[in-house]
Design an enzyme around this catalytic site. Structure first.
Site, PDB file in Angstrom:
ATOM      1  N   ASP A  70      31.026 -71.368  20.411  1.00  0.00           N
ATOM      2  CA  ASP A  70      29.942 -72.364  20.455  1.00  0.00           C
ATOM      3  C   ASP A  70      30.179 -73.234  21.687  1.00  0.00           C
ATOM      4  O   ASP A  70      30.278 -74.436  21.600  1.00  0.00           O
ATOM      5  CB  ASP A  70      29.882 -73.198  19.177  1.00  0.00           C
ATOM      6  CG  ASP A  70      31.144 -73.997  18.913  1.00  0.00           C
ATOM      7  OD1 ASP A  70      32.230 -73.581  19.381  1.00  0.00           O
ATOM      8  OD2 ASP A  70      31.063 -75.051  18.248  1.00  0.00           O
ATOM      9  N   ASP A  74      36.141 -74.530  24.021  1.00  0.00           N
ATOM     10  CA  ASP A  74      35.817 -73.100  24.073  1.00  0.00           C
ATOM     11  C   ASP A  74      36.001 -72.582  25.494  1.00  0.00           C
ATOM     12  O   ASP A  74      36.533 -71.482  25.697  1.00  0.00           O
ATOM     13  CB  ASP A  74      34.369 -72.846  23.654  1.00  0.00           C
ATOM     14  CG  ASP A  74      34.060 -73.271  22.241  1.00  0.00           C
ATOM     15  OD1 ASP A  74      33.961 -72.399  21.365  1.00  0.00           O
ATOM     16  OD2 ASP A  74      33.902 -74.482  22.016  1.00  0.00           O
ATOM     17  N   ILE A 125      35.780 -69.081  17.281  1.00  0.00           N
ATOM     18  CA  ILE A 125      36.202 -70.460  17.556  1.00  0.00           C
ATOM     19  C   ILE A 125      35.034 -71.447  17.468  1.00  0.00           C
ATOM     20  O   ILE A 125      35.084 -72.522  18.047  1.00  0.00           O
ATOM     21  CB  ILE A 125      36.938 -70.557  18.911  1.00  0.00           C
ATOM     22  CG1 ILE A 125      36.123 -69.922  20.041  1.00  0.00           C
ATOM     23  CG2 ILE A 125      38.298 -69.882  18.807  1.00  0.00           C
ATOM     24  CD1 ILE A 125      36.795 -70.021  21.408  1.00  0.00           C
ATOM     25  N   ASP A 158      40.350 -74.999  20.216  1.00  0.00           N
ATOM     26  CA  ASP A 158      40.073 -73.565  20.212  1.00  0.00           C
ATOM     27  C   ASP A 158      41.164 -72.750  20.894  1.00  0.00           C
ATOM     28  O   ASP A 158      41.375 -71.575  20.580  1.00  0.00           O
ATOM     29  CB  ASP A 158      38.726 -73.291  20.872  1.00  0.00           C
ATOM     30  CG  ASP A 158      37.567 -73.857  20.075  1.00  0.00           C
ATOM     31  OD1 ASP A 158      37.724 -74.046  18.853  1.00  0.00           O
ATOM     32  OD2 ASP A 158      36.505 -74.117  20.666  1.00  0.00           O
TER      33      ASP A 158
END
Length: 319
Positions: free
Chosen positions: A11, A16, A127, A251
């Site tokens: 996302d 990320d 994640i 993440d």
């Protein structure tokens, strides 16, 4: 040695991007595709952000797929205070790739297809909210058993929340999806929880050394993390996220373990489920430490991390 085959479900917010760049820099990894889900920002921004990171890292050959734009119940829970409205710290790039680079195939069908092409060989690193992963399991009930491993960043092990009293963002954003995944997946499943991330925060002096490397990737990271850094060091961020004492790339903890399992030095295996109904606890991950629920599938919950190995993976990501 054969490379590890990874499929990333993201996302794409700031952490990320950090996790993706860590995977791109790992010589033992081949990324088969990146699927996008709602979460840190709207799905359109997630897709744009992934493409932006791919262009920076010169990895535009990796296919990107658009997935769910909201939770299974149609809810959205974005957090602009932390990642910025666009998910990448509100630092626009006029040369960013356009959405025409996104594959026509939907993320969920792409997930199923890729895993069916490499049965028993694909590690899925999820994640973000687990909407795409849950939909894949529902569309193809054999999907969970065909994965080699599933790595998740999400949930909590001590009822410590960030966006809710007892809930971590990725699970709270789609509790039903998290519940489906934890109850349906029969492949080995590994979870980097919110508390695990907090316990392994990095000193701010490491962060400054990290983003001040003389590389294009480091300059990009310094720009997109400026908003996040300011918020996490603020009184509000320190109170809400407990980040004031150090830098946390949530993440990246799950990604690091998928790349090199020796990064995790201690773990525990439990049956896990997700509370769906509690007025204060909806979205909370529940560890069945006493095995009272007699759940067939158990998940491995990370407890301790080799911080030197983790730091090195982060450093390599920006070289």
């Amino acid at each position: 040695m054969a490379k590890k085959l990874l499929l990333l479900d993201v996302d794409c917010g700031v952490d990320d991007a950090q996790a993706m760049m860590m995977a791109f820099a790992a010589p033992n990894v081949q990324i088969l595709g990146i699927t996008c889900t709602h979460g840190n920002t709207a799905i359109e921004n997630v897709c744009k952000n992934v493409l932006r990171v791919l262009q920076l890292c010169k990895r535009m050959e990796i296919p990107v797929y658009r997935g769910a734009g909201s939770s299974l119940l149609g809810e959205r829970l974005n957090d602009p205070a932390y990642h910025g409205k666009d998910g990448l710290g509100e630092v626009p790039d006029p040369n960013a790739p356009g959405l025409e680079h996104i594959q026509a195939e939907n993320a969920v069908t792409a997930m199923i297809r890729i895993v069916n092409q490499h049965v028993g060989k694909v590690t899925l690193v999820a994640i973000g909210p687990l909407t795409n992963v849950a939909l894949a399991a529902k569309m193809d009930p054999t999907f969970p058993s065909k994965l080699k491993y599933l790595y998740i960043m999400g949930g909590n092990m001590e009822a410590r929340g960030n966006v809710r009293v007892c809930g971590e963002f990725n699970f709270v954003t789609d509790p039903e999806a998290a519940s489906i995944v934890l109850s349906h997946f029969t492949c080995p499943t590994y979870i980097a929880t919110w508390e695990y991330s907090l316990r392994h925060r990095l000193p701010w002096d490491f962060f400054h050394k990290w983003v001040n490397q003389n590389t294009e990737k480091a300059q990009f990271m310094k720009k997109i993390t400026a908003h996040t850094t300011e918020f996490t060091k603020s009184d509000q961020g320190s109170k809400e996220l407990h980040f004031g004492q150090g830098f946390v790339s949530c993440d990246s903890y799950a990604m690091a373990a998928a790349i090199d399992e020796s990064v995790v030095t201690e773990d525990a295996r439990y049956g896990v489920s997700v509370e769906l109904h509690g007025s204060l606890t909806r979205g909370m991950m529940v560890l069945d430490t006493l095995d009272l629920l007699k759940l067939k599938s158990k998940a491995v919950v990370f407890l301790k991390c080799d911080m030197e190995k983790f730091k090195q993976l982060l450093m390599n990501a920006l070289k």
